[in-house]
Design an enzyme around this catalytic site. Structure first.
Site, PDB file in Angstrom:
ATOM      1  N   LEU A   7       0.392  -0.913  -0.019  1.00  0.00           N
ATOM      2  CA  LEU A   7       0.266  -0.141   0.017  1.00  0.00           C
ATOM      3  C   LEU A   7       0.325   1.434  -0.149  1.00  0.00           C
ATOM      4  O   LEU A   7       1.806   1.821   0.934  1.00  0.00           O
ATOM      5  CB  LEU A   7      -0.721  -0.473   1.274  1.00  0.00           C
ATOM      6  CG  LEU A   7      -1.719   0.986   1.546  1.00  0.00           C
ATOM      7  CD1 LEU A   7      -3.287   1.087  -0.091  1.00  0.00           C
ATOM      8  CD2 LEU A   7      -2.587   1.412   2.698  1.00  0.00           C
ATOM      9  N   GLN A  39       1.028  -4.943   1.875  1.00  0.00           N
ATOM     10  CA  GLN A  39      -0.245  -5.675   0.861  1.00  0.00           C
ATOM     11  C   GLN A  39       0.442  -6.357  -0.587  1.00  0.00           C
ATOM     12  O   GLN A  39      -0.363  -7.131  -1.142  1.00  0.00           O
ATOM     13  CB  GLN A  39      -0.643  -4.476   0.388  1.00  0.00           C
ATOM     14  CG  GLN A  39      -1.803  -5.053  -0.717  1.00  0.00           C
ATOM     15  CD  GLN A  39      -2.783  -4.208  -0.816  1.00  0.00           C
ATOM     16  OE1 GLN A  39      -2.866  -2.801  -1.141  1.00  0.00           O
ATOM     17  NE2 GLN A  39      -3.942  -4.428  -1.596  1.00  0.00           N
ATOM     18  N   ASP A  50      14.414   6.879  14.760  1.00  0.00           N
ATOM     19  CA  ASP A  50      14.083   6.832  13.572  1.00  0.00           C
ATOM     20  C   ASP A  50      12.167   7.637  13.368  1.00  0.00           C
ATOM     21  O   ASP A  50      11.736   7.284  14.517  1.00  0.00           O
ATOM     22  CB  ASP A  50      13.649   5.396  12.602  1.00  0.00           C
ATOM     23  CG  ASP A  50      13.402   5.221  12.238  1.00  0.00           C
ATOM     24  OD1 ASP A  50      12.601   6.372  11.009  1.00  0.00           O
ATOM     25  OD2 ASP A  50      13.341   4.080  11.220  1.00  0.00           O
ATOM     26  N   ASP A 103      10.624  -1.034   8.318  1.00  0.00           N
ATOM     27  CA  ASP A 103      11.829  -1.518   8.684  1.00  0.00           C
ATOM     28  C   ASP A 103      12.377  -2.387   7.501  1.00  0.00           C
ATOM     29  O   ASP A 103      13.439  -2.650   6.522  1.00  0.00           O
ATOM     30  CB  ASP A 103      12.560  -1.432   9.933  1.00  0.00           C
ATOM     31  CG  ASP A 103      12.714  -1.030  11.103  1.00  0.00           C
ATOM     32  OD1 ASP A 103      13.232  -0.036  10.012  1.00  0.00           O
ATOM     33  OD2 ASP A 103      12.741  -1.341  11.708  1.00  0.00           O
ATOM     34  N   ASP A 152      19.487  -6.310  10.472  1.00  0.00           N
ATOM     35  CA  ASP A 152      20.172  -5.898   9.059  1.00  0.00           C
ATOM     36  C   ASP A 152      19.509  -7.056   8.255  1.00  0.00           C
ATOM     37  O   ASP A 152      18.991  -7.692   7.150  1.00  0.00           O
ATOM     38  CB  ASP A 152      21.186  -5.759   8.910  1.00  0.00           C
ATOM     39  CG  ASP A 152      21.511  -4.754   7.083  1.00  0.00           C
ATOM     40  OD1 ASP A 152      20.870  -4.287   6.772  1.00  0.00           O
ATOM     41  OD2 ASP A 152      22.789  -5.402   6.614  1.00  0.00           O
TER      42      ASP A 152
END
Length: 293
Positions: A17, A84, A217, A262, A276
């Site tokens: 999405l 999605q 973040d 992430d 990572d």
């Protein structure tokens, strides 16, 4: 030492999405695609509607799979779908298993999203709030589309929302059950109709301090705020998708210390400490290679 992730079949990274392949010089999957290419994989990013239901996006994906097959001479592709994009990939594999070698769900709402349920309830069908939300979101999706160099794809924000609710995905699963677990939180069949199914996802940690630098973040803060709307998986979600709702086929792992954004390797994620997310894609390409895919 450079890892060899030269899969037998090309890899298509399928966005979810509000996703896109490229806007100007910015590519949504830039770091993932570059890492996979550096490891020897052939990688493509299809251009799909940023907002629409799973079947419409799935048909768009099927058309672009055919182009990749024609252009590369390959007989099948490996599909890796984020959010999605996992449902989109599942549709393509169910409809055309002869063209798909594997489907990998990355943070995919394979049993629906409690966040989508909350938003659906908050928007009264047919009333002004829904109409306003649909107009605003569709205009935003259209704006993203105009920035892209690719052919325009139709947008439908409410269709996308309905397709991501528990009820909407339940109806989708009734038609396309391939790879789904028989029990909640379990694993599904690894192979159905010749297509291999895999999944991985992450969850938010118990508190923001446990995230260390990740808490800086802003997208992580956004995901943490959205996690408050989860009930069934209140302590086991990535901000947009529940942990067990993400399970499909062989579950590689569903509790990585990663939020929903992430797992696509979004740029601000460079603040991340610990796992990572880009390396997870390279590792998986090696997994596909070792499986002859």
């Amino acid at each position: 030492m450079q890892r060899n992730a030269h899969t037998f079949y090309p890899i298509l990274l399928v966005h979810g999405l509000f996703g896109f392949d490229k806007i100007g010089k910015f590519e949504l999957f830039h770091d993932v695609r570059q890492a996979l290419r550096n490891a020897g994989a052939r990688v493509f990013v299809p251009h799909l509607s940023a907002t629409h239901d799973n079947e419409v996006r799935g048909e768009q994906l099927l058309n672009q799979i055919e182009r990749v097959l024609e252009g590369t001479g390959a007989s099948k592709v490996n599909l890796i779908g984020h959010s999605q994009g996992a449902l989109t990939a599942r549709y393509a594999a169910a409809v055309a298993p002869h063209s798909v070698a594997s489907v990998t769900s990355v943070s995919g709402p394979n049993h629906g999203s409690e966040l989508a349920d909350f938003l659906r309830k908050a928007l009264t069908p047919g009333c002004l709030p829904e109409q306003v939300a649909e107009t605003v979101v569709t205009l935003f999706a259209d704006f993203l589309a105009t920035l892209s160099d690719n052919q325009y794809q139709p947008q439908d924000a409410i269709a996308a929302l309905n397709a991501l609710t528990t009820e909407g995905v339940g109806a989708f699963n009734d038609k396309y059950p391939q790879g789904l677990p028989k029990t909640w939180g379990g694993k599904g069949r690894e192979q159905v109709d010749g297509v291999r199914y895999y999944s991985w996802s992450g969850i938010l940690q118990s508190n923001a301090l446990a995230q260390q630098l990740n808490a800086l973040d802003p997208f992580h803060a956004f995901c943490r705020a959205l996690s408050g709307y989860f009930v069934t998986e209140g302590e086991q979600n990535d901000g947009m998708v529940g942990r067990f709702s993400s399970h499909l086929g062989t579950v590689i792992r569903s509790d990585y210390a990663l939020d929903h954004l992430d797992t696509i390797g979004q740029p601000v994620g460079q603040l991340r400490t610990g796992v990572d997310p880009i390396e997870l894609y390279v590792e998986h390409a090696g997994r596909l290679k070792n499986a002859g895919l």
